[in-house]
Scaffold this motif. Structure first.
Motif, mmCIF file in Angstrom:
data_model
loop_
_atom_site.group_PDB
_atom_site.id
_atom_site.type_symbol
_atom_site.label_atom_id
_atom_site.label_comp_id
_atom_site.label_asym_id
_atom_site.label_seq_id
_atom_site.Cartn_x
_atom_site.Cartn_y
_atom_site.Cartn_z
ATOM 1 N N ILE A 119 0.857 -1.184 0.000
ATOM 2 C CA ILE A 119 0.000 0.000 0.000
ATOM 3 C C ILE A 119 0.891 1.231 0.000
ATOM 4 O O ILE A 119 1.765 1.361 0.859
ATOM 5 C CB ILE A 119 -0.880 0.033 1.261
ATOM 6 N N ASN A 120 0.646 2.109 -0.967
ATOM 7 C CA ASN A 120 1.400 3.366 -0.963
ATOM 8 C C ASN A 120 0.885 4.226 0.192
ATOM 9 O O ASN A 120 -0.279 4.627 0.198
ATOM 10 C CB ASN A 120 1.207 4.093 -2.294
ATOM 11 N N PRO A 121 1.731 4.502 1.184
ATOM 12 C CA PRO A 121 1.240 5.229 2.362
ATOM 13 C C PRO A 121 0.853 6.673 2.055
ATOM 14 O O PRO A 121 0.170 7.293 2.859
ATOM 15 C CB PRO A 121 2.428 5.165 3.329
ATOM 16 N N PHE A 122 1.287 7.175 0.905
ATOM 17 C CA PHE A 122 0.919 8.546 0.544
ATOM 18 C C PHE A 122 -0.485 8.598 -0.048
ATOM 19 O O PHE A 122 -1.179 9.606 0.092
ATOM 20 C CB PHE A 122 1.925 9.131 -0.466
ATOM 21 N N THR A 123 -0.896 7.529 -0.755
ATOM 22 C CA THR A 123 -2.174 7.554 -1.475
ATOM 23 C C THR A 123 -3.155 6.522 -0.970
ATOM 24 O O THR A 123 -4.343 6.611 -1.249
ATOM 25 C CB THR A 123 -1.941 7.245 -2.962
ATOM 26 N N GLY A 124 -2.656 5.515 -0.268
ATOM 27 C CA GLY A 124 -3.510 4.408 0.135
ATOM 28 C C GLY A 124 -3.766 3.422 -0.990
ATOM 29 O O GLY A 124 -4.472 2.424 -0.805
ATOM 30 N N GLY A 125 -3.228 3.677 -2.165
ATOM 31 C CA GLY A 125 -3.463 2.804 -3.311
ATOM 32 C C GLY A 125 -2.568 1.569 -3.302
ATOM 33 O O GLY A 125 -1.483 1.595 -2.714
ATOM 34 N N PRO A 126 -3.012 0.506 -3.927
ATOM 35 C CA PRO A 126 -2.219 -0.738 -3.974
ATOM 36 C C PRO A 126 -1.080 -0.649 -5.007
ATOM 37 O O PRO A 126 -1.230 0.010 -6.041
ATOM 38 C CB PRO A 126 -3.231 -1.789 -4.382
ATOM 39 N N ILE A 127 0.022 -1.315 -4.701
ATOM 40 C CA ILE A 127 1.151 -1.393 -5.632
ATOM 41 C C ILE A 127 1.599 -2.845 -5.693
ATOM 42 O O ILE A 127 1.917 -3.434 -4.658
ATOM 43 C CB ILE A 127 2.351 -0.544 -5.147
ATOM 44 N N PRO A 128 1.631 -3.426 -6.885
ATOM 45 C CA PRO A 128 2.038 -4.839 -6.975
ATOM 46 C C PRO A 128 3.504 -5.041 -6.579
ATOM 47 O O PRO A 128 4.352 -4.194 -6.870
ATOM 48 C CB PRO A 128 1.819 -5.183 -8.448
ATOM 49 N N ALA A 183 6.222 13.065 9.373
ATOM 50 C CA ALA A 183 5.061 13.459 10.171
ATOM 51 C C ALA A 183 4.039 12.322 10.232
ATOM 52 O O ALA A 183 3.412 12.088 11.267
ATOM 53 C CB ALA A 183 4.434 14.720 9.583
ATOM 54 N N GLY A 184 3.914 11.605 9.137
ATOM 55 C CA GLY A 184 2.936 10.525 9.094
ATOM 56 C C GLY A 184 3.460 9.206 9.638
ATOM 57 O O GLY A 184 2.724 8.217 9.691
ATOM 58 N N GLY A 185 4.736 9.170 9.998
ATOM 59 C CA GLY A 185 5.295 7.945 10.571
ATOM 60 C C GLY A 185 5.538 6.843 9.549
ATOM 61 O O GLY A 185 5.630 5.675 9.914
ATOM 62 N N PHE A 186 5.650 7.195 8.296
ATOM 63 C CA PHE A 186 5.933 6.144 7.313
ATOM 64 C C PHE A 186 7.190 6.440 6.505
ATOM 65 O O PHE A 186 7.331 6.019 5.367
ATOM 66 C CB PHE A 186 4.730 5.882 6.394
ATOM 67 N N VAL A 214 8.547 16.204 0.713
ATOM 68 C CA VAL A 214 7.963 14.864 0.753
ATOM 69 C C VAL A 214 8.425 14.117 2.002
ATOM 70 O O VAL A 214 7.633 13.453 2.686
ATOM 71 C CB VAL A 214 8.325 14.082 -0.534
ATOM 72 N N VAL A 215 9.716 14.239 2.323
ATOM 73 C CA VAL A 215 10.235 13.495 3.472
ATOM 74 C C VAL A 215 9.635 14.032 4.768
ATOM 75 O O VAL A 215 9.282 13.259 5.669
ATOM 76 C CB VAL A 215 11.777 13.552 3.511
#
Length: 814
Positions: free
Chosen positions: A312-321, A407-410, A401-402
């Motif tokens: 899961i891309n933590p920035f978008t919540g979208g799936p990544i294979p 801030a988001g812990g990821f 971005v960093v």
RNA sequence: GCCGGAGUGGCGGAAUGGCAGACGCGACGGUCUCAAAAACCGUUGAGCUCACGCUCGUGUGGGUUCGACUCCCACCUUCGGCACCA
């Protein structure tokens, strides 16, 4: 008196004399300034070959020069005696590695003496002696106690046929060189040193004079890169941990359209879906045979398979294979990447091959976004397709971005090194045993220092058992636990031989100390090494490891200063006469014993030094030997044949002889300081020729002649130690020529009264003119303009510019 | 593939941005010798010229400079290293 030059008789004689008189032993009490000259010690394989001679002739010449400069020179020699060839000999020929090594060392010593080397043999160290490896083990314990040693899984080459671990050298085209079996990768728990703790410090070369190219190679080897670790949750039941990737481009995270793990990544097994398991396992099996070099090649077509799982891309919540592919290495970064095909060429090729989406996230041209990319675009523009970050210019993108990720812990910013921790475990017999004991109750227990050395057992067997030879010796393996005396087992791996060579220069200062690796006082007197010489092939590994050891020793307060070797000079590789690497199979090997027998050690040494610049190496030129022998005979001739002397020789002739002498001293001294031995010999050839001509032209002034002859012999002494010693004695000078002071030149005597200036018009040489040295620009211009050739070229035009390089050239620009 | 070097006569090579080819080998010619070896002397980058000289020439292509083997860019070839050869 004037008998012929017979190298063999005089060489043997002087070698015996020097050895008996111990004139090259360094004293710890000598009040003169000390100089520690160190040449990388050899691995004692069968013979001292010509490559060794090439290195040690130069080092010996320089050490002899420093002695003549008035230093108390320590120039020790020893043997890097643990290692693979001895074990191979044991396996192939059934000999004992210790005996095989001892025989080779005896042969090496004989050959070292035969070449007229000036080593201090009283300080010899042999790394396979218990008196030495006891202290190598001691080093292990110190690093262990300082938290610099740890155990981790690491891959080894495994030969299923021989049931042994193979060195990379023993793997030929993916197969075992002995049995031809296909070599597999097998993971073992092994010991590492945390050299990466010192990575930043190892990038600094303050206070040392090392070749620029070595510093560059080490810098690239350490490979510092700033970036970030980003954590991607994995969309697989019961897998809690996140997939962490290192990236230098966190700002491209919205363009990450797939993830790639190294096939050996620990998560692969747990995330692979049932449907993909078969292809994943087959791929892992296939890639387990590849080398890193093959895997990193940008020429080959990309390969890989899908694990079937998503991150899961933590920035978008979208799936990544999530895929696995061999172009990602398990040993670099985290062994996993986020793939951004729009901005990384390797990812781009992979995406194209497997039909994965390519989403640009930077653009300087809106039209670009709609057109399909033809290749990855690494840099430029503002962020696009990146949600809240759209429009951010590239220069501000990474921090923004960093900061968001932190801030988001990821994610967090980090520095990554290409340098890996140093794997020191070897599943071999012929090495220093790692001094730890494995106990079921107390875990890993270091062997107490007062129990060192952990001696290698005698009579090893080398049957293919699937384990290292030491594992099979029960009475050696089973020992009482140092904590409570209960049952425990020794560590059966031995140490990488690079450990032995990481501190040998320290042992030389106090080689027989039974209490400590070396005393603080003697370390303070001699260390660090003033001049180190050795092959450029050691540019990264040995030379980085020994710097690491030194820095650790400094932090242990047993040495002072930040660097182990102040000056480094790398000689090049000597090739065969055909310009190819010397090897028996090519039949281009030049054997030193043959050369010495034919021409003598002095001539062979000089020829090696004369073939070309020492730092470049190059082909050995056997035909040039005639010139060297001619030169040595010429020296013999000027030193031994009768000379007609006369006090009334015209001053000009005497002045010419003295000028030749003092110019030679100046040039030779400059050359030897810079290890430019080939030009040094040229200068000495010129001097001996000038002397011969002066002698043949008529009587010579006796003091000037003696001055020349002394200078010639003194300056030849470091290169050709035997013949110069012999002639020095025949002239009735005090023993030994090698203990005399290096000659000094008088700048006044070395200078020219008249110089020849080159006269150029528009950059082309049109004439030459002889003028008194140091003439003023006005005088020179006047003289030059008066030259008919110049007048013809200038043809009445007004020169636009006149460039004058004093005592060298005039260039008239029209 | 990545990192780091190197490329100059027939050969090994020399040259702080300033005479390209020092020094040496080889080759050719000569001296000495009955002869040979050794030693010594001379010539030796290519082309043109009777000659004084002229032109070209340092892996390839471009650039900077009064001037480039040398500095910059690209390429070719080759050597060393790439983590268990040491």
């Amino acid at each position: 008196m004037a008998d012929r030059y017979e190298p063999h008789a005089i060489e043997k004689k002087w070698q015996a004399r020097w050895e008996a008189d111990r004139i090259f032993d360094a004293s710890d009490d000598d009040p003169r300034p000390q100089w520690y000259e160190l040449a990388m010690f050899p691995y004692p394989s069968g013979d001292l070959h010509t490559g060794h001679w090439y290195h040690y002739s130069g080092a010996d010449t320089h050490a002899r020069y420093m002695r003549m400069k008035g230093y108390n020179v320590m120039f020790p020699m020893g043997f890097d005696a643990f290692g693979l060839p001895a074990e191979n000999a044991a396996i192939k020929a059934g000999v004992d590695p210790a005996g095989w090594t001892a025989t080779n060392i005896d042969n090496f010593r004989r050959q070292f003496k035969m070449m007229g080397s000036s080593f201090d043999w009283s300080r010899e160290v042999i790394t396979s002696d218990p008196d030495y490896y006891r202290w190598t083990q001691w080093w292990f314990l110190q690093l262990f106690h300082r938290g610099l040693a740890y155990r981790a899984e690491a891959a080894a080459n495994w030969c299923p046929g021989c049931q042994t671990v193979l060195a990379n050298e023993q793997v030929v085209n993916g197969r075992c060189e002995r049995s031809d079996d296909i070599v597999e990768r097998r993971f073992l728990t092994q010991w590492f040193f945390k050299i990466t703790d010192y990575a930043d410090e190892l990038l600094r070369f303050d206070g040392i004079e090392w070749p620029e190219r070595i510093q560059t190679m080490q810098t690239n080897w350490i490979g510092r890169s700033e970036g970030a670790i980003l954590h991607f949750p994995v969309d697989v039941p019961r897998v809690e941990e996140r997939l962490s990737v290192f990236t230098t481009r966190p700002d491209t995270v919205y363009g990450a359209t797939f993830m790639v793990l190294a096939p050996e990544h620990p998560l692969v097994d747990r995330i692979t879906t049932a449907g993909q398991r078969a292809v994943v396992e087959a791929y892992i099996q296939a890639t387990s045979r590849e080398t890193d070099v093959e895997r990193l090649s940008t020429e080959r077509e990309k390969t890989g398979v899908s694990t079937g799982a998503n991150a899961i891309n933590p920035f978008t919540g979208g799936p990544i294979p999530i895929w696995i592919a061999d172009y990602v290495l398990g040993t670099y970064g985290t062994g996993a990447i986020m793939a951004v095909p729009a901005h990384d060429q390797r990812d781009f090729e992979f995406a194209q091959k497997f039909g994965l989406p390519i989403v640009p996230v930077f653009s300087s041209d809106e039209a670009n976004v709609t057109r399909p990319l033809e290749r990855a675009v690494p840099h430029g523009g503002r962020m696009i397709n990146s949600g809240p970050f759209d429009g951010t210019p590239e220069a501000e993108a990474i921090p923004k971005v960093v900061t968001h990720a932190e801030a988001g812990g990821f994610g967090e910013r980090t520095v990554n090194y290409r340098l890996r921790d140093w794997l020191i475990s070897r599943q071999r017999y012929w090495g220093a045993p790692i001094p730890v004991v494995h106990c079921e109750r107390h875990g890993i227990v270091p062997v107490p220092e007062d129990s060192l050395p952990v001696l290698l057992p005698e009579n090893p067997h080398f049957e293919p058992s699937g384990q290292s030879p030491l594992t099979q010796i029960d009475e050696w393996v089973n020992v009482p636990c140092p904590v409570d005396g209960g049952p425990a087992r020794r560590e059966t791996d031995t140490m990488d031989t690079f450990m032995c060579s990481s501190w040998y220069q320290m042992r030389y200062v106090d080689p027989h100390n039974p209490e400590r690796p070396f005393s603080r006082e003697l370390a303070k007197k001699w260390l660090p090494v003033d001049q180190y010489t050795g092959g450029a092939d050691h540019a990264v590994m040995h030379l980085l490891y020994t710097r690491f050891f030194w820095k650790a020793a400094r932090d242990m307060n047993i040495v002072e200063g930040d660097e182990p070797m102040l000056r480094l000079f790398n000689q090049g590789t000597l090739l065969g006469p055909d310009g190819q690497k010397m090897s028996k199979s090519r039949g281009n090997v030049v054997a030193p014993d043959d050369q010495v027998e034919k021409h003598g050690a002095d001539a062979f040494r000089c020829q090696l030094m004369f073939v070309g610049p020492w730092d470049q190496g190059g082909p050995y030129n056997p035909t040039g030997m005639a010139g060297i022998e001619r030169w040595l005979r010429r020296i013999w001739s000027v030193a031994t044949e009768p000379v007609e002397v006369w006090d009334g020789v015209p001053a000009a002739a005497t002045r010419d002889l003295r000028r030749a002498t003092h110019k030679a001293i100046r040039a030779v001294t400059e050359d030897i300081e810079q290890f430019s031995f080939n030009t040094m010999i040229s200068r000495l050839m010129e001097l001996s020729t000038a002397m011969q001509k002066a002698r043949d032209a008529g009587p010579v002034e006796p003091r000037a002649w003696d001055e020349s002859l002394e200078a010639l012999l003194l300056m030849t002494a470091p290169l050709a130690p035997h013949v110069s010693e012999e002639l020095w004695e025949r002239l009735g000078k005090p023993y030994s020529v090698h203990l005399q002071a290096w000659p000094r030149f008088d700048p006044e005597l070395a200078s020219d009264d008249e110089v020849e200036l080159v006269v150029q018009v528009n950059g082309k040489v049109r004439d030459r003119i002889r003028l008194p040295a140091g003439a003023s620009e006005e005088d020179v211009q006047a003289a030059v303009m008066a030259l008919p050739r110049v007048a013809e070229q200038v043809d009445g035009k007004q020169p636009r510019r006149v460039i004058y390089v004093p005592d060298r050239l005039v260039n008239i620009v029209l």
